[in-house]
Design an enzyme around this catalytic site. Sequence first.
Site, PDB file in Angstrom:
ATOM      1  N   TRP A  13      47.253  49.738  23.155  1.00  0.00           N
ATOM      2  CA  TRP A  13      46.922  51.013  24.092  1.00  0.00           C
ATOM      3  C   TRP A  13      47.157  52.330  22.998  1.00  0.00           C
ATOM      4  CZ3 TRP A  13      44.697  54.246  26.787  1.00  0.00           C
ATOM      5  CH2 TRP A  13      44.853  54.857  27.626  1.00  0.00           C
ATOM      6  N   GLY A 140      47.803  55.582  34.870  1.00  0.00           N
ATOM      7  CA  GLY A 140      46.649  55.382  35.753  1.00  0.00           C
ATOM      8  C   GLY A 140      46.013  54.259  35.294  1.00  0.00           C
ATOM      9  N   SER A 142      43.966  51.880  33.670  1.00  0.00           N
ATOM     10  CA  SER A 142      43.404  52.049  32.233  1.00  0.00           C
ATOM     11  C   SER A 142      43.715  50.972  31.279  1.00  0.00           C
ATOM     12  CB  SER A 142      43.929  53.483  31.311  1.00  0.00           C
ATOM     13  OG  SER A 142      45.438  53.393  31.420  1.00  0.00           O
ATOM     14  N   LYS A 195      53.701  48.591  40.121  1.00  0.00           N
ATOM     15  CA  LYS A 195      52.491  48.039  39.958  1.00  0.00           C
ATOM     16  C   LYS A 195      52.627  46.631  39.140  1.00  0.00           C
ATOM     17  CE  LYS A 195      50.656  49.291  35.980  1.00  0.00           C
ATOM     18  NZ  LYS A 195      49.821  48.710  35.062  1.00  0.00           N
ATOM     19  N   ARG A 259      47.765  41.790  31.663  1.00  0.00           N
ATOM     20  CA  ARG A 259      48.834  40.841  31.453  1.00  0.00           C
ATOM     21  C   ARG A 259      49.512  40.332  32.294  1.00  0.00           C
ATOM     22  NH1 ARG A 259      48.798  44.351  26.886  1.00  0.00           N
ATOM     23  NH2 ARG A 259      50.637  45.596  27.458  1.00  0.00           N
ATOM     24  N   ASN A 260      50.100  41.448  33.312  1.00  0.00           N
ATOM     25  CA  ASN A 260      50.882  40.996  34.252  1.00  0.00           C
ATOM     26  C   ASN A 260      50.377  39.846  35.407  1.00  0.00           C
ATOM     27  OD1 ASN A 260      53.809  42.707  34.068  1.00  0.00           O
ATOM     28  ND2 ASN A 260      52.017  44.009  33.637  1.00  0.00           N
ATOM     29  N   GLU A 285      55.125  44.320  31.007  1.00  0.00           N
ATOM     30  CA  GLU A 285      56.246  45.104  31.546  1.00  0.00           C
ATOM     31  C   GLU A 285      56.855  44.695  32.896  1.00  0.00           C
ATOM     32  OE1 GLU A 285      57.779  47.096  29.744  1.00  0.00           O
ATOM     33  OE2 GLU A 285      56.182  48.477  28.616  1.00  0.00           O
TER      34      GLU A 285
END
Length: 338
Positions: A13, A140, A142, A195, A259-260, A285
């Site tokens: 990122w 947001g 992304s 989220k 990834r989550n 995360e």
Amino acid sequence: MSMRVAIVGAGAWGTALAVHLSAHAHAAPQVTLCFRDATQARDAAQRRENLRYLPGIGLPPALAVAPDACCVRDVDAIIVATPVAALESVVTELAAYGAGAPLLWLCKGFIESVRAPGGAWLAHQAIAPRWPAAVGVISGPSFADEVARALPTALAVAATDPALAHGAAKLLRADTLRAYETDDIIGVEVGGAVKNVLAIAAGASDGLGFGNNARAALITRGLAEMSRLAVALGGRRETMMGLAGLGDLALTCTGDLSRNRRVGLALAGGESLDSIVARLAHVAEGIGAARAARALASYLGIDMPVTQAVHRVLHEGVGVRDAVESLLRREPRREDAP
């Protein structure tokens, strides 16, 4: 003279945003991407590519590469692009370098601390009191790869000072990127953190073959509990309907680059959490955020059943199918119940 920006943290990122700002942003800032490994920095400077974290994306000629964050003394803005668990230590390091420019971060999650009410801070609650300038968050829907390739993206920016949110949104804007400012930093940070937890649930549901209806229900009910937590912490419910809430939730629960979501899929396939984390080679995360969100919900007396189920799978050894079945056995409530 153009604005000078340091991006600290050269993961996917951070690298993607550095590429975007150097090659596409209307503001045309002078950008330095600060690695935390001198060997990787040297390799990226020679190859003009971050082969480890963002392969296939060339680094623009205008983008400077540094082996550490020593350049932060002489910039107009600092953007931290590390996992949330490293944010406090990075801020301490930046202060030791003499940095004092406005500070923003890209990470999404909670900072767990025994000093925090409920056991966790939102990032700005932990960082703002110790930083000499305004701080804020860029959030947001992304995915890094799409931002780096200049695919259409919209982001939300919130800060402790409206002037920083306005300036950061202006800095980010490009022909393919829209950035919207908001004064609800609590709502933006809650949305970004929770989220990821809900994406693990959505991935697990898909991995069990429960179908599109179940995923839609998880997203919708997850949005409700995300909103409860945001409001209880002082944020606004309408923020959860925007980019940092519903927008990011929909992307992370459905996008194959999430990834989550991949963590949930792998758990449903019977893989152990330790194995999944080792294989990802990136931070998911939602794993830490599930623990923090559950603790905050308990402290505040908030009902967050999907988050609770994810926590039980990740941190209590409960099987994925057992956790989902326990959700299905819950007594229904009014949909609009607070």
